[in-house]
Design a protein around this motif. Structure first.
Motif, PDB file in Angstrom:
ATOM      1  N   GLN A   1       0.850  -1.197   0.000  1.00  0.00           N
ATOM      2  CA  GLN A   1       0.000   0.000   0.000  1.00  0.00           C
ATOM      3  C   GLN A   1       0.883   1.244   0.000  1.00  0.00           C
ATOM      4  O   GLN A   1       1.757   1.387   0.852  1.00  0.00           O
ATOM      5  N   ALA A   2       0.620   2.109  -0.970  1.00  0.00           N
ATOM      6  CA  ALA A   2       1.443   3.317  -1.088  1.00  0.00           C
ATOM      7  C   ALA A   2       0.926   4.389  -0.130  1.00  0.00           C
ATOM      8  O   ALA A   2      -0.278   4.600  -0.023  1.00  0.00           O
ATOM      9  N   PRO A   3       1.859   5.087   0.586  1.00  0.00           N
ATOM     10  CA  PRO A   3       1.399   6.158   1.474  1.00  0.00           C
ATOM     11  C   PRO A   3       0.948   7.388   0.688  1.00  0.00           C
ATOM     12  O   PRO A   3       1.545   7.715  -0.344  1.00  0.00           O
ATOM     13  N   GLU A   4      -0.130   8.026   1.151  1.00  0.00           N
ATOM     14  CA  GLU A   4      -0.648   9.255   0.502  1.00  0.00           C
ATOM     15  C   GLU A   4      -0.701  10.355   1.549  1.00  0.00           C
ATOM     16  O   GLU A   4      -1.047  10.099   2.703  1.00  0.00           O
ATOM     17  N   VAL A   5      -0.416  11.575   1.107  1.00  0.00           N
ATOM     18  CA  VAL A   5      -0.440  12.713   2.039  1.00  0.00           C
ATOM     19  C   VAL A   5      -1.887  13.083   2.383  1.00  0.00           C
ATOM     20  O   VAL A   5      -2.754  13.110   1.510  1.00  0.00           O
ATOM     21  N   ILE A   6      -2.151  13.367   3.671  1.00  0.00           N
ATOM     22  CA  ILE A   6      -3.456  13.913   4.081  1.00  0.00           C
ATOM     23  C   ILE A   6      -3.323  15.437   4.063  1.00  0.00           C
ATOM     24  O   ILE A   6      -2.564  16.005   4.865  1.00  0.00           O
ATOM     25  N   GLU A   7      -3.988  16.070   3.126  1.00  0.00           N
ATOM     26  CA  GLU A   7      -3.864  17.540   3.009  1.00  0.00           C
ATOM     27  C   GLU A   7      -4.410  18.199   4.269  1.00  0.00           C
ATOM     28  O   GLU A   7      -5.424  17.777   4.823  1.00  0.00           O
ATOM     29  N   GLY A   8      -3.689  19.234   4.742  1.00  0.00           N
ATOM     30  CA  GLY A   8      -4.146  19.971   5.929  1.00  0.00           C
ATOM     31  C   GLY A   8      -3.734  19.315   7.235  1.00  0.00           C
ATOM     32  O   GLY A   8      -4.055  19.807   8.315  1.00  0.00           O
ATOM     33  N   GLY A   9      -2.993  18.206   7.157  1.00  0.00           N
ATOM     34  CA  GLY A   9      -2.609  17.499   8.398  1.00  0.00           C
ATOM     35  C   GLY A   9      -1.201  17.856   8.874  1.00  0.00           C
ATOM     36  O   GLY A   9      -0.673  17.177   9.749  1.00  0.00           O
ATOM     37  N   ASP A  10      -0.568  18.902   8.290  1.00  0.00           N
ATOM     38  CA  ASP A  10       0.830  19.198   8.629  1.00  0.00           C
ATOM     39  C   ASP A  10       0.972  19.792  10.036  1.00  0.00           C
ATOM     40  O   ASP A  10       0.073  20.475  10.524  1.00  0.00           O
ATOM     41  N   TYR A  11       2.109  19.548  10.638  1.00  0.00           N
ATOM     42  CA  TYR A  11       2.468  20.205  11.903  1.00  0.00           C
ATOM     43  C   TYR A  11       3.987  20.237  12.016  1.00  0.00           C
ATOM     44  O   TYR A  11       4.680  19.608  11.205  1.00  0.00           O
ATOM     45  N   VAL A  12       4.499  20.987  12.995  1.00  0.00           N
ATOM     46  CA  VAL A  12       5.957  21.054  13.182  1.00  0.00           C
ATOM     47  C   VAL A  12       6.335  20.294  14.452  1.00  0.00           C
ATOM     48  O   VAL A  12       5.769  20.539  15.516  1.00  0.00           O
ATOM     49  N   GLU A  13       7.264  19.373  14.292  1.00  0.00           N
ATOM     50  CA  GLU A  13       7.770  18.592  15.433  1.00  0.00           C
ATOM     51  C   GLU A  13       9.101  19.225  15.854  1.00  0.00           C
ATOM     52  O   GLU A  13      10.064  19.209  15.080  1.00  0.00           O
ATOM     53  N   PRO A  14       9.190  19.780  17.069  1.00  0.00           N
ATOM     54  CA  PRO A  14      10.453  20.405  17.488  1.00  0.00           C
ATOM     55  C   PRO A  14      11.585  19.373  17.539  1.00  0.00           C
ATOM     56  O   PRO A  14      11.360  18.232  17.946  1.00  0.00           O
ATOM     57  N   ALA A  15      12.773  19.774  17.096  1.00  0.00           N
ATOM     58  CA  ALA A  15      13.910  18.824  17.086  1.00  0.00           C
ATOM     59  C   ALA A  15      15.226  19.591  17.176  1.00  0.00           C
ATOM     60  O   ALA A  15      15.372  20.666  16.584  1.00  0.00           O
ATOM     61  N   ASP A  16      16.178  19.027  17.933  1.00  0.00           N
ATOM     62  CA  ASP A  16      17.534  19.588  17.992  1.00  0.00           C
ATOM     63  C   ASP A  16      18.508  18.758  17.164  1.00  0.00           C
ATOM     64  O   ASP A  16      19.591  19.221  16.819  1.00  0.00           O
ATOM     65  N   LEU A  17      18.130  17.517  16.911  1.00  0.00           N
ATOM     66  CA  LEU A  17      18.976  16.628  16.098  1.00  0.00           C
ATOM     67  C   LEU A  17      18.038  15.753  15.272  1.00  0.00           C
ATOM     68  O   LEU A  17      17.122  15.127  15.822  1.00  0.00           O
ATOM     69  N   VAL A  18      18.266  15.741  13.953  1.00  0.00           N
ATOM     70  CA  VAL A  18      17.445  14.909  13.062  1.00  0.00           C
ATOM     71  C   VAL A  18      18.369  13.905  12.391  1.00  0.00           C
ATOM     72  O   VAL A  18      19.372  14.288  11.767  1.00  0.00           O
ATOM     73  N   ILE A  19      18.045  12.646  12.550  1.00  0.00           N
ATOM     74  CA  ILE A  19      18.895  11.591  11.971  1.00  0.00           C
ATOM     75  C   ILE A  19      18.127  10.949  10.822  1.00  0.00           C
ATOM     76  O   ILE A  19      16.982  10.511  11.004  1.00  0.00           O
ATOM     77  N   THR A  20      18.745  10.900   9.649  1.00  0.00           N
ATOM     78  CA  THR A  20      18.039  10.367   8.485  1.00  0.00           C
ATOM     79  C   THR A  20      18.516   8.948   8.192  1.00  0.00           C
ATOM     80  O   THR A  20      19.710   8.704   8.027  1.00  0.00           O
ATOM     81  N   ALA A  21      17.572   8.043   8.171  1.00  0.00           N
ATOM     82  CA  ALA A  21      17.885   6.616   7.948  1.00  0.00           C
ATOM     83  C   ALA A  21      16.970   6.110   6.843  1.00  0.00           C
ATOM     84  O   ALA A  21      16.015   5.377   7.076  1.00  0.00           O
ATOM     85  N   LEU A  22      17.276   6.540   5.612  1.00  0.00           N
ATOM     86  CA  LEU A  22      16.387   6.254   4.480  1.00  0.00           C
ATOM     87  C   LEU A  22      16.932   5.167   3.570  1.00  0.00           C
ATOM     88  O   LEU A  22      16.442   4.958   2.468  1.00  0.00           O
ATOM     89  N   GLY A  23      17.988   4.510   3.999  1.00  0.00           N
ATOM     90  CA  GLY A  23      18.538   3.406   3.195  1.00  0.00           C
ATOM     91  C   GLY A  23      19.827   3.804   2.496  1.00  0.00           C
ATOM     92  O   GLY A  23      20.254   4.969   2.535  1.00  0.00           O
TER      93      GLY A  23
END
Ligand SMILES: Cc1cc2nc3c(=O)[nH]c(=O)nc-3n(C[C@H](O)[C@H](O)[C@H](O)COP(=O)(O)OP(=O)(O)OC[C@H]3O[C@@H](n4cnc5c(N)ncnc54)[C@H](O)[C@@H]3O)c2cc1C
Ligand code: SF4
Length: 478
Positions: free
Chosen positions: A379-401
């Motif tokens: 099942q492909a993920p689809e964006v829910i329009e209007g559902g955005d928010y900001v998650e506070p972060a001091d360190l973002v680690i990207t693990a996308l393969g």
């Protein structure tokens, strides 16, 4: 007699070795499972139903003779159990610790299918070989006689080391080249100590050295020595370089400081555990202490990052993944371990971008839902329009393969054939590339995969190289 000790699955429930309490294990990088006591290992091994057609064995990439070593363990014949186990697996204690057994051997155990809970195959495999190490049964594979032929192995991860072991036992002169200062590949610098303590890997490397394998470390092939020079120095070459190019994020703020790739983060943490000088850790750049950490991705690398951040003393750790729990690629067992340790999973979310100018301050999160299945059936993920928010972060680690580096370009080896994904093209049985005498194994052929597959490839490639260098009859006769 044998059957009396086996088939105990109806009355004996499945038990894993004791797991340390989450609060205690979040304080250090030690493994989280304790060892079985001898009686418990025998009891758990005795749950095996000794099937005529063992599906566990056929779903183990190494086709380990699992029912046989379970039976030997149940009967207290541990040295024989070890002999059977190591006959098909170069590093059984490592696979016992980090194979995703739920997807391989244990996931196909017949008593699991009948609702009794799988035999704890991985834990028993680890127990057998840890005991063998303790009792001095694991000895260097020093050959009886030397041969003149030499093989150069580029990459000292599990694929390269498994091949080195098989070749050296046959008296071949083996040199392993690695760009890191320690061998072991991702076993050493990727996978954290709480899954695989580092001394387990280092004692294997030491034994290979004792058997006569030469290690040329801090040697980046393509920069410090050319591929052609390696080919010129050896009668055959094995490429076992893994895949290291991190998939990158796009979107506003994707280059903001404070966004770090997973492997840089995990390597710094592993180096710190070795006691190395790690300036990026000391400066805080690759250290989660006191930070709100967001990890992006849902695979095993992401799981290792979130749990490392907990141990480093992050104030909060959240994992964003664009699908739901049932559809994540990471192991369910590791996800549960992470949750127990305090990680919060935010399913069905993906980053749209990042806030902050001099340093990241937050992740612009878009919420998702699962749409209809795509061509792969997922099942492909689809964006829910209007559902955005900001998650506070001091360190973002990207693990996308990870993707392969461009070896033909980096090594000035335009004749080395690759696939359209950039992996090295090699025959799936012999592991021969299109260049005579050059073989390739592990992630650089398969794409990001598993340790157990790299070991299998390495062992098979070594057998092919022996066929290529030495008449098979001559090897068999020794
Ligand atoms: C964070 C993380 C966690 C993982 N957890 C698990 C797990 O729990 N269980 C599991 O089964 N698998 C796990 N994997 C996958 C597993 O580690 C790999 O599939 C496996 O290590 C691949 O083995 P390999 O020998 O092909 O390559 P690697 O282990 O990547 O080793 C390749 C080696 O080649 C060296 N090298 C590369 N290029 C050059 C060059 N140009 N010159 C010299 N040397 C070079 C590298 O330094 C490295 O030492 C994990 C992977 C990651 C990233
Ligand atoms: S090597 Fe991995 S898949 Fe095979 S028996 Fe051991 S734990 Fe299971």
């Amino acid at each position: 007699m044998a059957t009396q000790r086996m088939l105990k699955f109806v009355n004996t429930r499945r038990e894993m070795p004791e797991k340390r309490l989450a609060d205690a294990r979040a304080q250090d990088f030690d493994e989280i499972y304790r060892e079985f006591a001898e009686a418990k290992a025998a009891e758990q091994a005795g749950r095996c139903s000794q099937c005529g057609v063992p599906y566990c064995q056929s779903h183990c990439p190494l086709h380990n003779n699992i029912p046989d070593w379970l039976r030997m363990t149940a009967e207290g014949r541990l040295e024989e159990a070890y002999a059977i186990s190591q006959a098909t697996n170069t590093f059984p204690e490592i696979c016992g610790r980090i194979c995703p057994q739920d997807r391989l051997c244990e996931g196909n155990c017949v008593i699991e299918k009948s609702g009794h809970g799988t035999v704890t195959i991985g834990a028993v495999e680890k127990y057998i070989t840890d005991t063998a190490w303790e009792r001095g049964w694991v000895v260097p594979g020093t050959p009886i006689s030397e041969r003149a032929e030499s093989v150069g192995i580029i990459g000292g991860g599990p694929g390269g080391l498994a091949a080195a072991d098989v070749l050296r036992r046959q008296g071949i002169q083996v040199t392993v080249y690695d760009r890191h200062d320690r061998a072991g590949g991702l076993l050493t610098y990727g996978i954290p100590g709480f899954k695989l303590e580092k001394h387990i890997v280092m004692r294997r490397v030491k034994q290979l050295e004792e058997a006569g394998v030469q290690f040329v470390l801090n040697c980046n092939v393509g920069t410090d020595i050319s591929f052609d020079a390696i080919r010129g120095q050896h009668d055959a070459v094995l490429i076992a370089t893994g895949v290291y190019k991190a998939r990158e994020l796009t979107g506003p703020g994707a280059g903001t400081p404070g966004l770090v790739p997973a492997l840089a983060y995990l390597t710094a943490s592993n180096r710190q555990s070795f006691g190395d000088d790690v300036p990026e850790f000391d400066s805080g750049e690759l250290n989660a202490a006191g930070k709100r950490v967001v990890v992006i991705g849902g695979g095993d690398t992401a799981m290792d990052c979130v749990r490392t951040a907990i141990r480093q003393g992050a104030t909060s750790v959240k994992c964003l993944y664009r699908r739901d729990r049932a559809n994540m690629p990471g192991s369910q067992r590791e996800t549960q371990n992470a949750e127990e340790e305090g990680v919060e999973f935010v399913w069905l979310t993906a980053p749209r971008g990042f806030t902050g100018t001099d340093h990241v301050e937050g992740v612009m999160v878009q919420t998702m839902r699962l749409g209809p299945p795509d061509v792969s059936g997922r099942q492909a993920p689809e964006v829910i329009e209007g559902g955005d928010y900001v998650e506070p972060a001091d360190l973002v680690i990207t693990a996308l393969g990870f993707e392969p580096e461009d070896l033909p370009e980096q090594w000035n080896a335009a004749d080395l054939a690759t696939t359209r994904w950039g992996t090295v093209k090699a025959d799936f049985r012999s592991h021969a590339t299109n260049i005579p005498g050059v073989y390739a194994v592990g992630d650089i052929v398969r794409g990001a995969s598993l340790v157990v597959w790299a070991i299998r490839d390495g062992r098979e490639a070594a057998a092919s190289i022996l066929d290529y260098l030495v008449a098979p009859a001559a090897v068999a006769a020794e």
